[in-house]
Design a protein around this motif. Sequence first.
Motif, PDB file in Angstrom:
ATOM      1  N   TYR A 143       0.844  -1.198   0.000  1.00 47.74           N
ATOM      2  CA  TYR A 143       0.000   0.000   0.000  1.00 47.74           C
ATOM      3  C   TYR A 143       0.882   1.252   0.000  1.00 47.74           C
ATOM      4  CZ  TYR A 143      -3.307   3.495   1.795  1.00 47.74           C
ATOM      5  OH  TYR A 143      -4.071   4.623   1.976  1.00 47.74           O
ATOM      6  N   ILE A 199       2.837   1.764  -3.399  1.00 46.00           N
ATOM      7  CA  ILE A 199       2.037   2.333  -4.482  1.00 46.00           C
ATOM      8  C   ILE A 199       1.642   3.771  -4.171  1.00 46.00           C
ATOM      9  CG2 ILE A 199      -0.203   2.198  -5.647  1.00 46.00           C
ATOM     10  CD1 ILE A 199       0.054  -0.821  -5.632  1.00 46.00           C
ATOM     11  N   LYS A 200       1.230   4.034  -2.941  1.00 37.88           N
ATOM     12  CA  LYS A 200       0.793   5.383  -2.596  1.00 37.88           C
ATOM     13  C   LYS A 200       1.925   6.391  -2.758  1.00 37.88           C
ATOM     14  CE  LYS A 200      -1.877   8.017   0.747  1.00 37.88           C
ATOM     15  NZ  LYS A 200      -2.661   7.970   2.009  1.00 37.88           N
ATOM     16  N   GLN A 203       4.654   5.749  -4.582  1.00 33.09           N
ATOM     17  CA  GLN A 203       5.327   5.463  -5.861  1.00 33.09           C
ATOM     18  C   GLN A 203       6.806   5.099  -5.648  1.00 33.09           C
ATOM     19  OE1 GLN A 203       3.501   5.822  -9.414  1.00 33.09           O
ATOM     20  NE2 GLN A 203       2.489   4.881  -7.645  1.00 33.09           N
ATOM     21  N   THR A 248       6.544   0.550  -9.308  1.00 35.55           N
ATOM     22  CA  THR A 248       5.137   0.814  -8.961  1.00 35.55           C
ATOM     23  C   THR A 248       4.593   2.051  -9.670  1.00 35.55           C
ATOM     24  OG1 THR A 248       5.765   2.141  -7.035  1.00 35.55           O
ATOM     25  CG2 THR A 248       5.417  -0.214  -6.664  1.00 35.55           C
ATOM     26  N   GLU A 271      -2.239   1.946  -9.181  1.00 33.75           N
ATOM     27  CA  GLU A 271      -3.225   2.548  -8.283  1.00 33.75           C
ATOM     28  C   GLU A 271      -3.398   1.639  -7.063  1.00 33.75           C
ATOM     29  OE1 GLU A 271      -4.427   5.450  -8.879  1.00 33.75           O
ATOM     30  OE2 GLU A 271      -3.729   5.698 -10.960  1.00 33.75           O
ATOM     31  N   LEU A 272      -4.054   2.173  -6.028  1.00 37.29           N
ATOM     32  CA  LEU A 272      -4.215   1.410  -4.798  1.00 37.29           C
ATOM     33  C   LEU A 272      -4.991   0.113  -5.009  1.00 37.29           C
ATOM     34  CD1 LEU A 272      -4.820   4.233  -2.148  1.00 37.29           C
ATOM     35  CD2 LEU A 272      -2.721   2.964  -2.620  1.00 37.29           C
ATOM     36  N   GLU A 273      -5.862   0.093  -6.016  1.00 40.79           N
ATOM     37  CA  GLU A 273      -6.589  -1.158  -6.281  1.00 40.79           C
ATOM     38  C   GLU A 273      -5.682  -2.245  -6.842  1.00 40.79           C
ATOM     39  OE1 GLU A 273      -7.941   1.829  -9.549  1.00 40.79           O
ATOM     40  OE2 GLU A 273      -7.521   1.852  -7.385  1.00 40.79           O
ATOM     41  N   ASP A 274      -4.442  -1.870  -7.211  1.00 40.86           N
ATOM     42  CA  ASP A 274      -3.475  -2.846  -7.721  1.00 40.86           C
ATOM     43  C   ASP A 274      -2.677  -3.513  -6.607  1.00 40.86           C
ATOM     44  OD1 ASP A 274      -4.041  -2.310 -10.484  1.00 40.86           O
ATOM     45  OD2 ASP A 274      -2.864  -0.464 -10.322  1.00 40.86           O
TER      46      ASP A 274
END
Length: 284
Positions: free
Chosen positions: A176, A179-180, A182, A240, A244-247
């Motif tokens: 999390y 990704i958030k 990067q 990353t 997106e967070l859904e990934d």
Amino acid sequence: MSLGKLFSHVKFYFKYALYYSYCGIVASILLPYVLLHPMDVLNQLPFAKLSMPLIPVLGLSYEIRGREQLALDRACIIVANHQSAFDFMGMIRVWPIMRKCALVAKKLLFYGWPTGLSAWLSGTIFIDKKNWQKYGRILEDAIRAYKEQKVKVWIFPEGTRYHEGGIHEFKRGAFYMAIKLQLPILPVVYSEYYFLSIKEKRFDSGMRATSNPNLLKQPLNRVDPFEGKIIMKALPAIPTEGLELEDVPELMAKTRSLMTETYDSLNEELRASLSQEESHRRGS
């Protein structure tokens, strides 16, 4: 209890006591230094240097692969499999290669002074997983600051130690954050600790059974100053950018798959190497 088993148990507890005591002594020696340089991740370098002699005393030896990945001057999130408290000795072995690295650890460890205090003053991020709403923000703020300083952040995504081998399910926090913010994910894999059994209270060169019946299961009568040989391998970083967070679930699955494949491969190689050494000794 047989005399051999009693000796094995004494040896097991002695090595754990030596490990914790030695780290505490080094932390105490360095405490004035880290107090002069509070919250500096480079404080870990003198700690690693002074702790390095403990590695052979414990009977451990490390083969480091992927040094070039660890040495890159960049911010990233390192994810590693978690098998024992002795994983920290592997970190000590590679800290001079990484140079700027901060560990994420559970808050309870902070109270193990002087080691916990020294670790906090050296940039370790202590979190309470039971209060993720609060500590998640603390972790994010810390990693954001470390990103600007090109500091690597080391996380054990399994969340707890697994002594029975294998790469277990990951918690989502590291991915999390990656990704958030990067940041690339840098997987690091330790080979299995065939020499260590918490259940049997054993820390020696005998092999132990694993979840994979083809790996490291037969005892070897080895005479070797290094009872525990460990391969640590850093894999190429997983980018990353653009995710997106859904990934997060897909990134977790991809990382765990790569680490599991590497873990099994390293164990097979280590098993073959140890068997070859044993055959050579018997033939000489």
